[in-house]
Design an enzyme around this catalytic site. Structure first.
Site, mmCIF file in Angstrom:
data_model
loop_
_atom_site.group_PDB
_atom_site.id
_atom_site.type_symbol
_atom_site.label_atom_id
_atom_site.label_comp_id
_atom_site.label_asym_id
_atom_site.label_seq_id
_atom_site.Cartn_x
_atom_site.Cartn_y
_atom_site.Cartn_z
ATOM 1 N N GLY A 1 -1.755 -23.948 48.378
ATOM 2 C CA GLY A 1 -0.350 -24.333 48.391
ATOM 3 C C GLY A 1 0.107 -24.979 49.683
ATOM 4 N N GLY A 2 -0.598 -24.692 50.788
ATOM 5 C CA GLY A 2 -0.224 -25.285 52.065
ATOM 6 C C GLY A 2 0.949 -24.572 52.714
ATOM 7 N N HIS B 1 -4.567 -16.328 59.558
ATOM 8 C CA HIS B 1 -3.633 -17.084 60.402
ATOM 9 C C HIS B 1 -2.939 -16.215 61.440
ATOM 10 C CE1 HIS B 1 -3.153 -19.918 56.655
ATOM 11 N NE2 HIS B 1 -4.348 -19.990 57.198
ATOM 12 N N GLN C 1 -3.610 -14.221 54.657
ATOM 13 C CA GLN C 1 -3.363 -14.921 55.915
ATOM 14 C C GLN C 1 -3.061 -14.008 57.091
ATOM 15 O OE1 GLN C 1 -1.556 -15.692 53.063
ATOM 16 N NE2 GLN C 1 -1.487 -17.903 52.762
ATOM 17 N N LYS D 1 -10.753 -22.417 44.785
ATOM 18 C CA LYS D 1 -9.545 -22.869 45.471
ATOM 19 C C LYS D 1 -9.948 -23.929 46.497
ATOM 20 C CE LYS D 1 -5.933 -21.244 48.654
ATOM 21 N NZ LYS D 1 -5.506 -20.115 49.528
ATOM 22 N N TYR E 1 -13.835 -24.943 51.514
ATOM 23 C CA TYR E 1 -13.235 -25.970 52.360
ATOM 24 C C TYR E 1 -14.328 -26.675 53.166
ATOM 25 C CZ TYR E 1 -9.118 -23.031 51.504
ATOM 26 O OH TYR E 1 -8.123 -22.269 50.919
ATOM 27 N N ASN F 1 -8.489 -27.527 48.932
ATOM 28 C CA ASN F 1 -7.342 -28.280 49.420
ATOM 29 C C ASN F 1 -7.134 -29.503 48.532
ATOM 30 O OD1 ASN F 1 -6.325 -26.886 51.732
ATOM 31 N ND2 ASN F 1 -8.135 -27.528 52.879
#
Length: 325
Positions: free
Chosen positions: A241-242, A48, A44, A209, A178, A211
């Site tokens: 995991g969020g 992110h 991330q 992986k 995703y 969501n």
């Protein structure tokens, strides 16, 4: 504790004969000999930017990238997943960690309203092999695909080629898939999550992986996840995991995902690394208790709330921490 033997590992046909033992070794390392993946997501920093590493509700230690490696070393995880450069900077000081190289990444600055998402591959596979040959404990690679993006075909092609190269060399592959883009109305629609799982097994990934799917009128999120797990076939499905959540709530979701949803482990990042080192390590112990040893939520919470030195003396954790598949 669920355990598998070397004979239980289903080796894909695209693993070259001379790489078969290497693949089995890497699969057992990544799953701690259980067949379940415990992925510590540390990608991330690019995905992110710094919003998930510094600010309100985040322990100050999380701003230092080495915090991730301290957790990976002192806690329990199957693989630490991050970009090649990040791992290259710290792996020499943490050779005991199993690493998974995230091959593509993008930042979160360009929103879907501006352009459909595309995460470009950052380097070729030979750069990963060079790191591995230099002594870095790399057991696998990872790649993100945004299904529904107008750039979907490019990402599918890159992922397909990467899986072929990785398997030929005996490495495992985890796909992040995703549904996202202007064509996608609901990213967590159960049918799309199941579709992502089916795409992953079609590409030949070892794990995918996704969501967690949203709950519907007739099914909980975990019940809808069970459909995706079945659609994944021999590709193990794990859930993102969020964002940081209450520990008890997070562990309950994880337990339901495995025991109701059929998930084959977990992939957790922010819920772990946003905490202090001591708390993060205790959380990896609790997560591993559920993921690797089928503890109840109540028992896993007791692990989290127990003094770390005492936890490390427990027989299960002594086994996990010294395991050397």
């Amino acid at each position: 504790m669920p355990t598998i033997t070397r004979d239980d590992v289903k080796v894909p046909a695209d693993v070259l004969p001379e790489a078969r033992e290497e693949y089995i070794n890497n699969y057992l390392k990544a799953t701690r000999g259980t067949g379940r993946l415990m992925l510590f997501a540390c990608d991330q920093k690019m995905e992110h930017l710094n919003g998930d590493f510094y600010g309100e509700g985040i322990d100050p230690s999380d701003n230092d990238p080495e915090h991730l490696f301290q957790i990976g070393s002192q806690g329990v995880c199957g693989v630490l997943a991050g970009q090649r450069g990040l791992i290259a900077r710290y792996a020499p000081d943490y050779p005991e960690i199993n690493y998974l190289i995230k091959m593509n990444s993008k930042t979160n600055l360009v929103k879907t309203e501006q352009d459909d998402p595309y995460s470009p591959q950052l380097h070729d596979f030979e750069a990963v092999l060079a790191m591995k040959e230099a002594g870095c404990n790399i057991v696998g690679v990872g790649y993100t695909i945004y299904l529904g993006s107008e750039y979907e075909s490019t990402m599918l092609s890159e992922a397909g080629e990467l899986i072929a190269e990785a398997h030929a060399a005996g490495l495992i592959v985890v796909l992040w898939i995703y549904p996202r883009g202007k064509a996608v109305a609901d990213e967590k629609a159960p049918e799309l999550i199941a579709g992502a799982a089916g795409a992953a097994v079609s590409l030949g990934a070892d794990f995918v992986k996704v969501n967690p799917p949203k709950a519907t009128d007739d099914k909980t999120s975990a019940e809808n996840l069970a459909i995706a797990s079945q659609a994944a076939g021999r590709t193990g499905l794990v859930c993102a995991g969020g964002s940081k959540a209450d520990v008890g709530e997070f562990l309950q979701h994880l337990h339901d995902q495995i025991h109701i949803g059929g998930a084959c482990g977990n992939a957790t990042g922010r819920n772990i690394h946003m905490r202090s080192l001591d708390e993060a390590v205790r959380l990896t112990q609790a997560i591993s208790a559920i993921t690797l040893s089928d503890y109840s939520v109540e028992d896993a919470l007791q692990v989290f709330n127990t003094d770390l030195e005492y936890v490390l003396r427990e027989s299960f954790f002594e086994y996990v921490l010294r395991e050397s598949f």
